[in-house]
Design a protein around this motif. Sequence first.
Motif, PDB file in Angstrom:
ATOM      1  N   GLY A   1       9.400  -2.535  -7.811  1.00 20.51           N
ATOM      2  CA  GLY A   1      10.135  -3.735  -8.192  1.00 20.51           C
ATOM      3  C   GLY A   1      11.345  -3.975  -7.306  1.00 20.51           C
ATOM      4  N   VAL A   2      12.095  -2.930  -7.015  1.00 18.23           N
ATOM      5  CA  VAL A   2      13.267  -3.053  -6.136  1.00 18.23           C
ATOM      6  C   VAL A   2      12.825  -3.526  -4.757  1.00 18.23           C
ATOM      7  CG1 VAL A   2      15.092  -1.758  -4.956  1.00 18.23           C
ATOM      8  CG2 VAL A   2      14.686  -1.380  -7.401  1.00 18.23           C
ATOM      9  N   ALA A   3      11.772  -2.907  -4.222  1.00 18.46           N
ATOM     10  CA  ALA A   3      11.286  -3.305  -2.892  1.00 18.46           C
ATOM     11  C   ALA A   3      10.836  -4.764  -2.895  1.00 18.46           C
ATOM     12  CB  ALA A   3      10.146  -2.386  -2.452  1.00 18.46           C
ATOM     13  N   ALA A   4      10.106  -5.166  -3.924  1.00  9.59           N
ATOM     14  CA  ALA A   4       9.644  -6.557  -4.007  1.00  9.59           C
ATOM     15  C   ALA A   4      10.829  -7.514  -4.098  1.00  9.59           C
ATOM     16  CB  ALA A   4       8.709  -6.728  -5.205  1.00  9.59           C
ATOM     17  N   ALA A   5      11.814  -7.172  -4.915  1.00  6.40           N
ATOM     18  CA  ALA A   5      12.984  -8.045  -5.071  1.00  6.40           C
ATOM     19  C   ALA A   5      13.736  -8.188  -3.751  1.00  6.40           C
ATOM     20  CB  ALA A   5      13.906  -7.495  -6.159  1.00  6.40           C
ATOM     21  N   ARG A   6      13.897  -7.105  -3.043  1.00  3.17           N
ATOM     22  CA  ARG A   6      14.604  -7.150  -1.755  1.00  3.17           C
ATOM     23  C   ARG A   6      13.830  -7.959  -0.720  1.00  3.17           C
ATOM     24  NH1 ARG A   6      16.002  -0.759  -1.407  1.00  3.17           N
ATOM     25  NH2 ARG A   6      17.788  -0.744  -2.821  1.00  3.17           N
ATOM     26  N   GLU A   7      12.500  -7.998  -0.881  1.00  2.00           N
ATOM     27  CA  GLU A   7      11.659  -8.741   0.066  1.00  2.00           C
ATOM     28  C   GLU A   7      11.490 -10.207  -0.343  1.00  2.00           C
ATOM     29  OE1 GLU A   7       8.213  -6.295  -0.128  1.00  2.00           O
ATOM     30  OE2 GLU A   7       9.051  -4.794   1.231  1.00  2.00           O
ATOM     31  N   GLY A   8      12.097 -10.599  -1.451  1.00  2.00           N
ATOM     32  CA  GLY A   8      12.037 -11.992  -1.882  1.00  2.00           C
ATOM     33  C   GLY A   8      10.915 -12.325  -2.835  1.00  2.00           C
ATOM     34  N   ASP A   9      10.228 -11.329  -3.379  1.00  2.00           N
ATOM     35  CA  ASP A   9       9.110 -11.566  -4.287  1.00  2.00           C
ATOM     36  C   ASP A   9       9.540 -11.280  -5.727  1.00  2.00           C
ATOM     37  OD1 ASP A   9       6.714 -11.775  -5.663  1.00  2.00           O
ATOM     38  OD2 ASP A   9       5.563 -10.645  -4.183  1.00  2.00           O
ATOM     39  N   LEU A  10      10.207 -12.255  -6.326  1.00  2.00           N
ATOM     40  CA  LEU A  10      10.719 -12.096  -7.678  1.00  2.00           C
ATOM     41  C   LEU A  10       9.609 -11.856  -8.685  1.00  2.00           C
ATOM     42  CD1 LEU A  10      12.951 -12.157  -9.813  1.00  2.00           C
ATOM     43  CD2 LEU A  10      12.742 -14.663  -9.829  1.00  2.00           C
ATOM     44  N   GLU A  11       8.490 -12.542  -8.544  1.00  2.00           N
ATOM     45  CA  GLU A  11       7.392 -12.385  -9.499  1.00  2.00           C
ATOM     46  C   GLU A  11       6.916 -10.929  -9.563  1.00  2.00           C
ATOM     47  OE1 GLU A  11       2.865 -14.007 -10.389  1.00  2.00           O
ATOM     48  OE2 GLU A  11       4.001 -14.875  -8.735  1.00  2.00           O
ATOM     49  N   GLN A  12       6.675 -10.317  -8.399  1.00  2.00           N
ATOM     50  CA  GLN A  12       6.233  -8.923  -8.376  1.00  2.00           C
ATOM     51  C   GLN A  12       7.340  -7.984  -8.853  1.00  2.00           C
ATOM     52  OE1 GLN A  12       3.161  -7.370  -7.789  1.00  2.00           O
ATOM     53  NE2 GLN A  12       2.631  -9.497  -8.185  1.00  2.00           N
ATOM     54  N   ALA A  13       8.578  -8.305  -8.533  1.00  2.00           N
ATOM     55  CA  ALA A  13       9.696  -7.482  -8.989  1.00  2.00           C
ATOM     56  C   ALA A  13       9.749  -7.426 -10.512  1.00  2.00           C
ATOM     57  CB  ALA A  13      11.012  -8.024  -8.434  1.00  2.00           C
TER      58      ALA A  13
ATOM     59  N   ILE B   1       7.230  -8.121 -12.614  1.00  2.00           N
ATOM     60  CA  ILE B   1       6.017  -7.461 -13.116  1.00  2.00           C
ATOM     61  C   ILE B   1       6.196  -5.942 -13.087  1.00  2.00           C
ATOM     62  CG2 ILE B   1       3.595  -6.951 -12.557  1.00  2.00           C
ATOM     63  CD1 ILE B   1       3.360  -9.940 -11.723  1.00  2.00           C
ATOM     64  N   HIS B   2       6.636  -5.405 -11.959  1.00  2.00           N
ATOM     65  CA  HIS B   2       6.823  -3.953 -11.844  1.00  2.00           C
ATOM     66  C   HIS B   2       7.937  -3.465 -12.767  1.00  2.00           C
ATOM     67  CE1 HIS B   2       3.935  -3.394  -8.668  1.00  2.00           C
ATOM     68  NE2 HIS B   2       4.562  -4.249  -7.870  1.00  2.00           N
ATOM     69  N   GLY B   3       9.039  -4.212 -12.815  1.00  2.00           N
ATOM     70  CA  GLY B   3      10.156  -3.810 -13.664  1.00  2.00           C
ATOM     71  C   GLY B   3       9.783  -3.769 -15.135  1.00  2.00           C
ATOM     72  N   GLU B   4       9.079  -4.793 -15.590  1.00  2.00           N
ATOM     73  CA  GLU B   4       8.660  -4.838 -17.006  1.00  2.00           C
ATOM     74  C   GLU B   4       7.657  -3.730 -17.311  1.00  2.00           C
ATOM     75  OE1 GLU B   4       9.689  -6.399 -19.594  1.00  2.00           O
ATOM     76  OE2 GLU B   4      10.994  -7.899 -18.704  1.00  2.00           O
ATOM     77  N   ARG B   5       6.731  -3.514 -16.407  1.00  2.00           N
ATOM     78  CA  ARG B   5       5.732  -2.465 -16.645  1.00  2.00           C
ATOM     79  C   ARG B   5       6.385  -1.093 -16.741  1.00  2.00           C
ATOM     80  NH1 ARG B   5       0.356  -0.958 -13.932  1.00  2.00           N
ATOM     81  NH2 ARG B   5      -0.501   0.285 -15.623  1.00  2.00           N
ATOM     82  N   ALA B   6       7.432  -0.875 -15.965  1.00  2.00           N
ATOM     83  CA  ALA B   6       8.150   0.397 -16.019  1.00  2.00           C
ATOM     84  C   ALA B   6       8.773   0.633 -17.391  1.00  2.00           C
ATOM     85  CB  ALA B   6       9.234   0.434 -14.946  1.00  2.00           C
ATOM     86  N   LEU B   7       9.186  -0.425 -18.037  1.00  2.00           N
ATOM     87  CA  LEU B   7       9.867  -0.306 -19.322  1.00  2.00           C
ATOM     88  C   LEU B   7       8.916  -0.219 -20.500  1.00  2.00           C
ATOM     89  CD1 LEU B   7      12.701  -2.920 -18.711  1.00  2.00           C
ATOM     90  CD2 LEU B   7      12.786  -0.430 -18.406  1.00  2.00           C
ATOM     91  N   GLN B   8       7.621  -0.370 -20.272  1.00  2.00           N
ATOM     92  CA  GLN B   8       6.649  -0.397 -21.359  1.00  2.00           C
ATOM     93  C   GLN B   8       6.090   0.965 -21.742  1.00  2.00           C
ATOM     94  OE1 GLN B   8       3.712  -3.148 -19.961  1.00  2.00           O
ATOM     95  NE2 GLN B   8       5.027  -4.925 -20.275  1.00  2.00           N
ATOM     96  N   GLY B   9       6.380   1.997 -20.979  1.00  2.00           N
ATOM     97  CA  GLY B   9       5.798   3.305 -21.258  1.00  2.00           C
ATOM     98  C   GLY B   9       6.233   3.869 -22.596  1.00  2.00           C
ATOM     99  N   GLN B  10       5.357   4.688 -23.185  1.00  2.00           N
ATOM    100  CA  GLN B  10       5.660   5.310 -24.470  1.00  2.00           C
ATOM    101  C   GLN B  10       6.707   6.409 -24.318  1.00  2.00           C
ATOM    102  OE1 GLN B  10       4.501   4.199 -27.457  1.00  2.00           O
ATOM    103  NE2 GLN B  10       3.723   2.537 -26.191  1.00  2.00           N
ATOM    104  N   ARG B  11       6.600   7.189 -23.257  1.00  2.00           N
ATOM    105  CA  ARG B  11       7.568   8.253 -23.007  1.00  2.00           C
ATOM    106  C   ARG B  11       8.528   7.764 -21.945  1.00  2.00           C
ATOM    107  NH1 ARG B  11       4.722  13.264 -21.082  1.00  2.00           N
ATOM    108  NH2 ARG B  11       6.808  14.102 -21.201  1.00  2.00           N
ATOM    109  N   GLN B  12       9.810   7.828 -22.245  1.00  2.00           N
ATOM    110  CA  GLN B  12      10.799   7.357 -21.289  1.00  2.00           C
ATOM    111  C   GLN B  12      11.868   8.417 -21.074  1.00  2.00           C
ATOM    112  OE1 GLN B  12      12.326   3.715 -22.910  1.00  2.00           O
ATOM    113  NE2 GLN B  12      10.581   2.521 -22.229  1.00  2.00           N
TER     114      GLN B  12
ATOM    115  N   ALA C   1      13.017 -16.075 -14.722  1.00  2.00           N
ATOM    116  CA  ALA C   1      12.286 -14.802 -14.807  1.00  2.00           C
ATOM    117  C   ALA C   1      13.249 -13.625 -14.663  1.00  2.00           C
ATOM    118  CB  ALA C   1      11.195 -14.735 -13.739  1.00  2.00           C
ATOM    119  N   ALA C   2      14.202 -13.738 -13.759  1.00  2.00           N
ATOM    120  CA  ALA C   2      15.192 -12.670 -13.584  1.00  2.00           C
ATOM    121  C   ALA C   2      16.071 -12.560 -14.824  1.00  2.00           C
ATOM    122  CB  ALA C   2      16.048 -12.938 -12.350  1.00  2.00           C
ATOM    123  N   GLN C   3      16.474 -13.690 -15.371  1.00  2.00           N
ATOM    124  CA  GLN C   3      17.294 -13.678 -16.589  1.00  2.00           C
ATOM    125  C   GLN C   3      16.535 -13.040 -17.749  1.00  2.00           C
ATOM    126  OE1 GLN C   3      18.447 -17.781 -16.996  1.00  2.00           O
ATOM    127  NE2 GLN C   3      19.929 -17.652 -15.336  1.00  2.00           N
ATOM    128  N   ASP C   4      15.241 -13.325 -17.862  1.00  2.00           N
ATOM    129  CA  ASP C   4      14.429 -12.717 -18.922  1.00  2.00           C
ATOM    130  C   ASP C   4      14.381 -11.199 -18.761  1.00  2.00           C
ATOM    131  OD1 ASP C   4      13.921 -15.204 -20.019  1.00  2.00           O
ATOM    132  OD2 ASP C   4      11.885 -15.353 -19.171  1.00  2.00           O
TER     133      ASP C   4
END
Length: 150
Positions: free
Chosen positions: A79-91, A93-104, A129-132
């Motif tokens: 997500g960080v790499a995508a955001a730095r490259e200008g791809d907010l959508e992928q950033a 997606i990756h960021g949200e998926r990271a937060l969905q795990g059962q074990r954190q 999308a970033a605000q969400d």
Amino acid sequence: MALDKGRRLLEGMPYPENLDNHFVVDPAKFDFYAMDCYRLVGEDRLARTLADEVLRAGTDFDGTERSPMRNAEARVTLGVAAAREGDLEQAVIHGERALQGQRQSVPSLIMTSRELAAVMRKRYSTEPAAQDYLNHLQDLGREKPGFLPS
């Protein structure tokens, strides 16, 4: 570079028979720590490559995650790499998926989520999308005190 030297030393050792033995080096952990280093210094191509490897090594053939916390950090790295490259959508997606795990691992997710949150605020502060995503992090902070990224 130090990471290259560490990789060469590790590759010269026999692969451990029992990774549960805490006195052996798990080669997959080297990739995980190197991924963090490259992300922190902004070497996004290398960080992304290692994040993909961490996800591959941490996921069984049937999709079951063997290393859910490492995988979560790898997704934040993507997500960080995508955001730095200008791809907010992928950033997002990756960021949200990271937060969905059962074990954190809250401390690890705090560190990496702060990085993604900072990039989102700096580059995409007016994007819904970033605000969400940032609001989701805020909600987690209320649910899990100490998690709140600043």
